[in-house]
Design a protein around this motif. Structure first.
Motif, PDB file in Angstrom:
ATOM      1  N   SER A 158       0.714  -1.273  -0.182  1.00 23.93           N
ATOM      2  CA  SER A 158      -0.011  -0.025  -0.088  1.00 23.93           C
ATOM      3  C   SER A 158       0.746   1.271  -0.043  1.00 23.93           C
ATOM      4  O   SER A 158       2.006   1.032   0.215  1.00 23.93           O
ATOM      5  CB  SER A 158      -0.887   0.057   1.246  1.00 23.93           C
ATOM      6  N   LEU A 159       0.371   2.282  -0.264  1.00 26.31           N
ATOM      7  CA  LEU A 159       0.868   3.778  -0.146  1.00 26.31           C
ATOM      8  C   LEU A 159       1.539   4.101   1.086  1.00 26.31           C
ATOM      9  O   LEU A 159       2.823   4.420   1.372  1.00 26.31           O
ATOM     10  CB  LEU A 159      -0.014   4.910  -0.909  1.00 26.31           C
ATOM     11  N   GLY A 160       0.926   3.818   1.933  1.00 22.72           N
ATOM     12  CA  GLY A 160       1.385   4.189   3.513  1.00 22.72           C
ATOM     13  C   GLY A 160       2.405   3.338   4.125  1.00 22.72           C
ATOM     14  O   GLY A 160       3.667   4.059   4.148  1.00 22.72           O
ATOM     15  N   LYS A 161       2.356   1.989   3.530  1.00 21.99           N
ATOM     16  CA  LYS A 161       3.465   1.063   3.905  1.00 21.99           C
ATOM     17  C   LYS A 161       4.652   1.347   2.940  1.00 21.99           C
ATOM     18  O   LYS A 161       5.884   1.259   3.614  1.00 21.99           O
ATOM     19  CB  LYS A 161       3.179  -0.445   3.945  1.00 21.99           C
ATOM     20  N   LEU A 162       4.477   1.629   1.794  1.00 23.33           N
ATOM     21  CA  LEU A 162       5.502   2.070   0.978  1.00 23.33           C
ATOM     22  C   LEU A 162       6.356   3.128   1.555  1.00 23.33           C
ATOM     23  O   LEU A 162       7.729   3.192   1.763  1.00 23.33           O
ATOM     24  CB  LEU A 162       5.148   2.441  -0.476  1.00 23.33           C
ATOM     25  N   ARG A 163       5.541   4.401   2.050  1.00 28.33           N
ATOM     26  CA  ARG A 163       6.321   5.476   2.565  1.00 28.33           C
ATOM     27  C   ARG A 163       7.051   5.052   3.967  1.00 28.33           C
ATOM     28  O   ARG A 163       8.151   5.560   3.900  1.00 28.33           O
ATOM     29  CB  ARG A 163       5.376   6.572   2.807  1.00 28.33           C
ATOM     30  N   PHE A 164       6.535   4.377   4.647  1.00 27.17           N
ATOM     31  CA  PHE A 164       7.117   4.046   5.818  1.00 27.17           C
ATOM     32  C   PHE A 164       8.256   3.386   5.579  1.00 27.17           C
ATOM     33  O   PHE A 164       9.308   3.592   6.249  1.00 27.17           O
ATOM     34  CB  PHE A 164       6.089   3.089   6.732  1.00 27.17           C
ATOM     35  N   TRP A 165       8.407   2.263   4.830  1.00 22.67           N
ATOM     36  CA  TRP A 165       9.505   1.324   4.310  1.00 22.67           C
ATOM     37  C   TRP A 165      10.657   2.264   3.601  1.00 22.67           C
ATOM     38  O   TRP A 165      11.945   2.098   3.973  1.00 22.67           O
ATOM     39  CB  TRP A 165       9.286   0.314   3.587  1.00 22.67           C
ATOM     40  N   ILE A 166      10.225   3.494   3.114  1.00 20.70           N
ATOM     41  CA  ILE A 166      11.295   4.199   2.376  1.00 20.70           C
ATOM     42  C   ILE A 166      11.937   5.061   3.445  1.00 20.70           C
ATOM     43  O   ILE A 166      13.009   5.100   3.516  1.00 20.70           O
ATOM     44  CB  ILE A 166      10.663   5.193   1.358  1.00 20.70           C
ATOM     45  N   HIS A 167      11.429   5.443   4.445  1.00 19.48           N
ATOM     46  CA  HIS A 167      11.773   6.170   5.558  1.00 19.48           C
ATOM     47  C   HIS A 167      12.527   5.556   6.415  1.00 19.48           C
ATOM     48  O   HIS A 167      13.759   5.871   6.946  1.00 19.48           O
ATOM     49  CB  HIS A 167      10.624   6.974   6.284  1.00 19.48           C
ATOM     50  N   MET A 168      12.319   4.049   6.655  1.00 10.45           N
ATOM     51  CA  MET A 168      13.082   3.285   7.558  1.00 10.45           C
ATOM     52  C   MET A 168      14.325   3.072   6.698  1.00 10.45           C
ATOM     53  O   MET A 168      15.605   2.797   7.302  1.00 10.45           O
ATOM     54  CB  MET A 168      12.375   1.955   7.684  1.00 10.45           C
ATOM     55  N   GLN A 169      14.446   2.924   5.514  1.00 10.20           N
ATOM     56  CA  GLN A 169      15.687   2.457   4.818  1.00 10.20           C
ATOM     57  C   GLN A 169      16.597   3.630   4.615  1.00 10.20           C
ATOM     58  O   GLN A 169      17.702   3.656   4.783  1.00 10.20           O
ATOM     59  CB  GLN A 169      15.130   2.080   3.274  1.00 10.20           C
ATOM     60  N   ASP A 170      15.992   4.765   4.715  1.00  8.46           N
ATOM     61  CA  ASP A 170      16.751   6.082   4.827  1.00  8.46           C
ATOM     62  C   ASP A 170      17.420   6.189   6.041  1.00  8.46           C
ATOM     63  O   ASP A 170      18.617   6.502   5.942  1.00  8.46           O
ATOM     64  CB  ASP A 170      16.062   7.185   4.321  1.00  8.46           C
ATOM     65  N   ALA A 171      16.723   5.714   7.195  1.00  6.45           N
ATOM     66  CA  ALA A 171      17.266   5.992   8.369  1.00  6.45           C
ATOM     67  C   ALA A 171      18.365   4.754   8.591  1.00  6.45           C
ATOM     68  O   ALA A 171      19.297   5.522   9.187  1.00  6.45           O
ATOM     69  CB  ALA A 171      16.125   5.641   9.388  1.00  6.45           C
TER      70      ALA A 171
END
Length: 493
Positions: free
Chosen positions: A203-216
């Motif tokens: 989903s879009l929400g989970k995609l954005r969450f994983w993007i932020h986690m990978q950036d962290a």
């Protein structure tokens, strides 16, 4: 508005290629490792394929995976509406030293090879990532073209269809699922390696969450954290249920608070302490020894700095408490230190007698168990070196039998019929942490010996509480500073 191209329900195909170059064209030297015709974005799958390893990769080189999502029946580089993403299938890491049986089961040639490998430990070599996790954002979400979210925007590719702008399918590779435990060393003789390709919609929400986690996680590595440190952070998000994850963060915040308060009160108690009446010196020495051993064990295991630094601080504090318990003073004669030990009064000598008596009974049980366990592990378990075996034997003794060293203090309390000499504020905070550790023992993956160590502390603390109830503090008994209330009254009068 920017409309989703997937809403047109195109017929798609998924193709995965491998190459030693970071960019490819139609004439590049590439290998097709997976081709999924009639690709359904709603259906998840997992397939394991064998990937041929080029000579350049075997010689400590890199291999890349190019994942294409394109129209069925058309080659990716001939399709103007294809999307692709690149991910390295190799990473550079320092290999773990080979573990050997220190007494048997290892020939001389194998030992020489192990020594050669040990000498080259500082040189990173190529490791194979055995998993490739793909996701496609499946929501038919219409974006505002004037305010596209920056995190998703870099994964978006736009096309003009008539008067409207569409964004092509958003393809994403989950890097958090690439764990250190799944890495394989690439040898020069290896020609093929397995690769597990898995797909699931997102989903879009989970995609954005994983993007932020990978950036962290990427930011941690930029600040100097090692691959292993970053992997432990990945494990928090990948291996833990989201509800457990929220509970872990909540519990960890309280654990940190009580840890700080326990350290603060413990230091304050020992700083003001002038007498060792009722305090087991052997228990203080044991806590110091066990804390230093656990710190050396964590250092030998190359544990994360997040764990290593608090353990090191705790070891320094315990060494300082030993200095106070033994009434040790250090005088410098030039560059040579000279140690002087203070004398004990009659009450302190009585405490030492009880302490020695408890340790005598304890040694009959403790020493055979520790020596037997160390001998068994030497015969049946493999280690990197003799030092590693020694530290592991000590730490196993600390975990398995460490609670026995809390018993001398219980014996001293029983003989003196008093608990007023104990740092009860620090004990209270440590008690909260003990029960929090019990929660962690259920939530977090840890060695069985460490999990048992969490529960064995509960038993000893319950005995302390029973003694607290059994021996209530009165005016004639000494307080935590070695003074009684009657003495204070006499001084005032």
């Amino acid at each position: 508005c920017v409309w989703p191209y997937l809403a047109r329900r195109p017929k798609l195909q998924l193709s995965v290629y491998t190459t030693t170059r970071s960019s490819i064209g139609a004439e590049s030297n590439i290998d097709l490792v997976l081709n999924v015709e009639d690709f359904d974005i709603e259906s998840k799958f997992e397939r394991t394929v064998n990937v041929s390893v080029p000579k350049k990769t075997r010689n400590n080189g890199t291999l890349y995976a190019f994942v294409f999502l394109h129209h069925a029946g058309i080659l990716p580089w001939h399709d103007g509406k294809q999307v692709h993403i690149v991910s390295p299938l190799t990473t550079y890491m320092v290999p773990k030293p080979e573990e050997i049986n220190l007494l048997t089961g290892e020939s001389a040639t194998q030992q020489i090879e192990a020594e050669k490998q040990t000498n080259a430990l500082d040189e990173p070599i190529s490791h194979w990532r055995s998993r490739l996790t793909l996701n496609v954002m499946v929501e038919d979400f219409v974006f505002d073209g004037s305010s596209l979210p920056a995190d998703v925007h870099r994964y978006m590719k736009m096309v003009q269809l008539g008067k409207t702008v569409h964004y092509l399918p958003i393809l994403f590779i989950d890097q958090l699922s690439n764990r250190v435990k799944d890495l394989m060393v690439i040898n020069r003789s290896t020609t093929e390696l397995p690769l597990t390709v898995s797909y699931d919609k997102i989903s879009l929400g989970k995609l954005r969450f994983w993007i932020h986690m990978q950036d962290a996680v990427y930011s941690l590595q930029q600040f100097g954290f090692s691959e292993k440190d970053a992997d432990e952070v990945k494990g928090i998000f990948v291996d833990t249920n989201l509800y457990f994850l929220a509970l872990t963060f909540f519990v960890a915040a309280f654990h940190l608070l009580f840890d700080f308060l326990a350290f603060k009160n413990d230091i304050s108690f020992w700083k003001k302490k002038r007498s060792m009446i009722g305090m087991s010196t052997k228990a203080v020495l044991w806590r110091c020894f066990s804390t230093v051993v656990i710190f050396l064990f964590l250092l030998d295991e190359q544990t994360s700095l997040l764990v290593l630094i608090p353990a090191g601080v705790g070891a320094v504090i315990e060494l300082w408490k030993v200095k106070k318990a033994l009434k040790m003073t250090i005088r410098w004669q030039g560059l040579r230190p000279r140690f002087q030990f203070g004398t004990y009064n009659d009450s302190e000598k009585k405490t030492e007698e009880y302490d020695a008596q408890a340790m005598k009974y304890l040694s009959y049980l403790l020493y055979p168990l520790c020596i037997g366990g160390a001998g068994y592990s030497l015969l049946n378990v493999k280690y990197k070196s003799w030092y590693s075996w020694l530290i592991n034997s000590f730490v196993n003794g600390v975990y398995a039998f460490g609670f026995l060293f809390m018993l001398p203090q219980l014996f001293v309390n029983y003989k003196m019929k008093s608990v007023a000499h104990l740092p009860w504020k620090a004990f209270t905070y440590k008690a909260f942490n003990t029960f929090i550790d019990d929660i962690f023992a259920f939530i977090i993956t840890m060695p069985t010996s460490h999990r048992l160590a969490c529960f064995r502390d509960d038993v000893v603390f319950l005995v302390y509480l029973y003694q607290r109830w059994l021996y209530p503090v009165d005016k004639s008994r000494v307080n935590e500073y070695g003074e009684s209330y009657e003495e204070k009254t006499k001084k005032k009068s």
